[in-house]
Every structure is written in C-alpha cells, then in structure tokens.
Design an enzyme around this catalytic site. Structure first.
Site, PDB file in Angstrom:
ATOM      1  CG  ASP A 128      -2.023   0.978   1.168  1.00 61.29           C
ATOM      2  OD1 ASP A 128      -3.122   0.585   0.745  1.00 61.29           O
ATOM      3  OD2 ASP A 128      -1.809   2.156   1.517  1.00 61.29           O
ATOM      4  CG  ASP A 176      -4.840   9.087 -11.498  1.00 63.35           C
ATOM      5  OD1 ASP A 176      -5.156   8.441 -10.487  1.00 63.35           O
ATOM      6  OD2 ASP A 176      -5.663   9.663 -12.235  1.00 63.35           O
ATOM      7  CD  GLU A 222      -4.594   4.122  -0.986  1.00 61.79           C
ATOM      8  OE1 GLU A 222      -4.718   4.487   0.197  1.00 61.79           O
ATOM      9  OE2 GLU A 222      -5.505   4.210  -1.819  1.00 61.79           O
ATOM     10  CG  HIS A 262      -7.952  13.253  -7.488  1.00 61.77           C
ATOM     11  ND1 HIS A 262      -8.032  12.206  -6.602  1.00 61.77           N
ATOM     12  CD2 HIS A 262      -8.757  14.220  -6.985  1.00 61.77           C
ATOM     13  CE1 HIS A 262      -8.844  12.500  -5.622  1.00 61.77           C
ATOM     14  NE2 HIS A 262      -9.309  13.725  -5.826  1.00 61.77           N
ATOM     15  CG  ASN A 320      -5.054  11.529  -4.620  1.00 63.93           C
ATOM     16  OD1 ASN A 320      -4.428  11.601  -5.674  1.00 63.93           O
ATOM     17  ND2 ASN A 320      -5.652  10.418  -4.240  1.00 63.93           N
TER      18      ASN A 320
END
Length: 287
Positions: free
Chosen positions: A145, A162, A188, A158, A153
């Site tokens: 993770d 990404d 994630e 965002h 973010n």
C-alpha cells in the site's frame, strides 16, 4: 481458378502501396503501376495487394501472386470477385478478433496503470494454487500500500496521484519475473502473486521492491512530489493458508501491522517474520 495455382508468398516490410491508399493495388506485365517494395522480381509475374480493412482501419494486406501472368492476361479479372469476398470475410474476422481481445483486456486490466486487476488475480490464483499443491511448491503473495497516498491527492491533485500509481506499477513490473502476476488490488493497494516462491524469498523480494519504490523521483508539472514509500505484507502457501482467502487475509494482517509499526517496511507473515529497512535479514517477532 485455372490450371496454375496462385502463389502465396510472405510479405516483407516495406512500402505497401495498397495499404497506403486503402485500395487494392495491381501490378504485372504490361502495367505501368509501380511495384511495392516487398516485390523483388520484375519478370512475368503479376500480383495484387488487397487491404484487409474494417471500420475504417486497415488490419492487414492480402498479397497474391500469379506466376504466369504473361500467358494469362485475364488472370486477375477471373478471380477478382472471389478475392474481394475473401478479403471482406477475413477483414471482418480480424476486426471481431481484435474487438474480442480489446474487451477481454478491458475486463482484466486496470485502465490507469495497465496492470492486471483484482478480478484477474483472483481467477488466476485458484488455478495456480491447485497446480502448486500438486507439485508441492510454495506460493507467495505480497500486498503493498502506498503510504500517505491521500496526502499526494490533497496536496498535488488526483492527476499527480495517478502518476504516482503509474510509477509504482512500473517499478513493480520491472522487478518481477515473467511467471509473477502483478495487479492493482484496489485504490493505492497492489498485489503480487509469485508462484514457486517461499515466504523467506518473498520477504526478500518485497524488501527489494520497498527500496526501489523509495528511490523513485516523480515530478508533476515541474513540481517534485517528494519521497514515495510503501508498506508491505507478505504471506505464503502453505505456511499461512491452504486457500487463497486465507493467504490474502494473512497478507492483509501483515500489511496492517507494517502500517501500524510506522510504515515504509516489510512484515512477512502475521508476526511470524519481519523485515525492516534497517535490517537486511529477517528477524523473528513475537505474535
């Protein structure tokens, strides 16, 4: 079709005039049309290149050659209607195959990272577990993770988040074997299934991945996104589970433990073994 069979020859790369114009291209004795680059002979042969086109896209070229075109001036006319029917059928079949493969890839791939998705991993895992159980071989699952991903973010947007996921995904792909399955498990979180890998070896692989991710330098629109770290949980068959659900639960517990202990570390097993960034070897821990 006459007494002389049409010769089928492999097409080499080069200037394909039929494909360039999207129309059939004919050349041969008595014709002024130029020959495609993949045609090397200039004798009495005649040939036709017919594009396999469907939905406005050229998918290939059907190339046929008549060795005795000099003696058969009507060599193409007597076959043209049949050839066009064959070309239309082949083009439609190719388009359907491509569409089927596209839909299949969309159903098993994550659109952002290009990795396999959770569905594909779960479908593959049961098959691999049965195979490895018969072969008496281990299987390791690594779950990881990205640490503090919400902050990426919130701070950078965002789009930057990404990009982080894509970079992490690319790092994972660069560090796995062809037989391993790398997937985006959700959000994630990522998962790596490694057939034939023991718990100890899986922990070592996870530690190498942790270091590689921490070395990433990601910039977005001229801004450095800072250090990226990830937490890892490692579980294995048969030590920590006989079914896929048991292995996933064990890897999840190890991942949560890694986060609870400060993140940016590897926990192998739910308290069975631990790999921290300061220690290159596994150490036993108390459950």
């Amino acid at each position: 079709m006459g007494h002389h069979p049409v010769e089928r020859r492999p097409v080499r790369t080069g200037r394909l005039l039929g494909a360039a114009r999207g129309q059939e291209h004919v050349a041969g004795p008595g014709m002024l049309t130029p020959r495609c680059n993949h045609i090397t002979e200039n004798g009495g042969r005649g040939y036709v290149c017919m594009p396999l086109a469907a939905q406005g896209e050229t998918l290939g070229i059907l190339h046929l050659c008549e060795p005795n075109a000099v003696d058969k001036p009507e060599w193409l006319a007597e076959r043209q209607q049949i050839l066009r029917g064959v070309v239309d059928t082949l083009a439609l079949a190719l388009a359907n195959l491509r569409l089927r493969e596209t839909l299949r890839q969309q159903s098993i791939r994550d659109p952002n990272t290009g990795l396999y998705n959770r569905r594909y991993l779960e479908e593959t895992s049961s098959r691999e577990l049965r195979r490895l159980e018969r072969a008496e071989q281990p299987l390791t699952l690594i779950m990881l993770d990205v640490d503090h991903f919400k902050q990426f973010n919130d701070t950078f947007g965002h789009e930057a988040g990404d990009l982080v996921l894509k970079q992490v995904a690319a790092t994972l792909v660069d560090h796995v074997r062809e037989s391993d399955v790398v997937s985006r498990y959700g959000g994630e979180e990522f998962a790596l299934m490694m057939p034939g890998t023991s718990l100890a070896d899986g922990a070592d692989r996870a530690e190498a991945l942790r270091k590689a991710i921490k070395q990433l330098h990601v910039t977005h629109r001229g801004r450095t996104l800072g250090t990226i770290t990830a937490s890892f949980g490692v579980a294995a068959f048969p030590e920590l589970g006989a079914s896929w659900a048991e292995i996933v639960n064990a890897a999840d517990r190890a991942l949560y433990q890694a986060k609870a202990e400060g993140r940016d570390r590897v926990i192998a097993g739910a308290g069975l073994a631990r790999v921290e960034q300061q220690k290159p070897k596994l150490t036993k821990s108390v459950a």
